[in-house]
Design a protein around this motif. Structure first.
Motif: not given
Ligand code: SF4
Length: 311
Positions: A226-228, A230, A233, A246, A293-295, A297, A299
């Motif tokens: 997670c890159r923080g 938030d 998401c 995050a 979430c662009p990655y 994750v 979540v």
């Molecule tokens: S969008 Fe994804 S990477 Fe960014 S805070 Fe949320 S879970 Fe983490």
């Protein structure tokens, strides 16, 4: 402040003050959260450090790309350098918008150094890579921080450095040190063991082929990290603006991967009640959050684990 006082006493004891030869061997920096009143802070820092100048001052934990590019920041940087209190001027950035802050800096002429959160999990992030490249071409000094990324990274088969006797911590440090665009690493060394680990990492020979192996791994585990950012998401989940997604995931990382269970629970309990509202976690639409979430994750699954392990 106390660390500045202690460092100041030590520097004085070894004759590293004024413009002495001993002082010139050092790279001394300070930072401030007060982005628009830096002069005042810097005067205080120099007094505590018993120094005439620092090599760089950072606007610490910057979050606003507009402030990077502003006339106010430009004038402040020029004034401080002209006064001789600092040789260089820069900022640090921990969380989003890292890319926007780096790009804004590369479009100016008054930012000399940037310290930013960077570890091998970020390699697949193409917009960050482009921003790093842009800053590098502009001649901005780049300092990586928070390069040690916890126990889940770099399984043996993808870690060419561990075969050479480096630990996980040393491997992640080495991976960043290999990046030719990174000029320095801000690495915590509070014990002699940590000094030794840092030294091991930097002195071990490695090639760009090793870096390719690390990049391959980073692609594979990108979705676990997670890159923080938030705001993305949390908004999609409908959980309300106060839920600390995050921070909760960061504390879970301390719990699961750094194995600092008690500390992680303590940090989580220190969040405001609305930031760790169990009802909001249970009611949120985590499927939508994962799509936002662009990655990619997972979540929802991780927030469920936050409830089980930290709440
Ligand atoms: S969008 Fe994804 S990477 Fe960014 S805070 Fe949320 S879970 Fe983490």
């Amino acid at each position: 402040m106390e660390s500045e006082r202690r460092i100041g006493s030590f520097l004085k004891s070894i004759g590293a003050s004024g413009h002495s030869a001993e002082r010139k061997k050092l790279w001394l920096v300070t930072k401030t959260y007060f982005h628009t009143q830096i002069d005042e802070h810097l005067h205080g820092s120099l007094k505590r450090l018993q120094q005439d100048y620092v090599d760089c001052i950072y606007m610490h934990r910057l979050r606003d790309p507009k402030l990077v590019a502003s006339q106010q920041t430009k004038e402040q940087a020029e004034r401080l350098k002209k006064s001789g209190m600092t040789r260089f001027f820069g900022f640090s950035v921990h969380d989003e918008p890292v890319v926007e802050c780096l790009n804004a800096a590369a479009d100016t002429d008054h930012i000399d150094v940037i310290m930013f959160r960077y570890d091998c999990h970020y390699y697949p992030k193409s917009d960050l890579m482009a921003a790093i490249e842009k800053c590098h071409k502009k001649g901005i000094g780049l300092v990586a921080m928070k390069t040690g990324v916890g126990g889940m990274t770099l399984p043996d088969r993808y870690d060419p450095f561990r075969k050479r006797g480096l630990s996980q911590y040393e491997s992640t440090l080495k991976a960043v040190a290999l990046d030719p665009r990174i000029h320095s690493i801000c690495s915590e060394m509070t014990t002699t063991d940590m000094v030794q680990q840092n030294s091991n990492a930097l002195s071990t020979k490695a090639s760009l082929a090793d870096l390719d192996a690390i990049k391959e791994h980073a692609e594979l585990v990108s979705h676990l990290w997670c890159r923080g950012c938030d705001h993305l998401c949390r908004e999609a989940s409908g959980a309300g603006r106060n839920l600390a997604v995050a921070d909760s995931l960061r504390f879970l990382m301390y719990h699961d991967h750094y194995k600092k269970e008690e500390w992680a629970r303590d940090l989580y309990q220190r969040l405001e009640p609305e930031q760790r509202d169990l009802y909001a976690i249970a009611a949120a639409d985590w499927q939508s959050a994962e799509r936002a979430c662009p990655y990619h994750v997972p979540v929802g699954k991780l927030m469920q684990r936050v409830r089980e392990r930290l709440a």
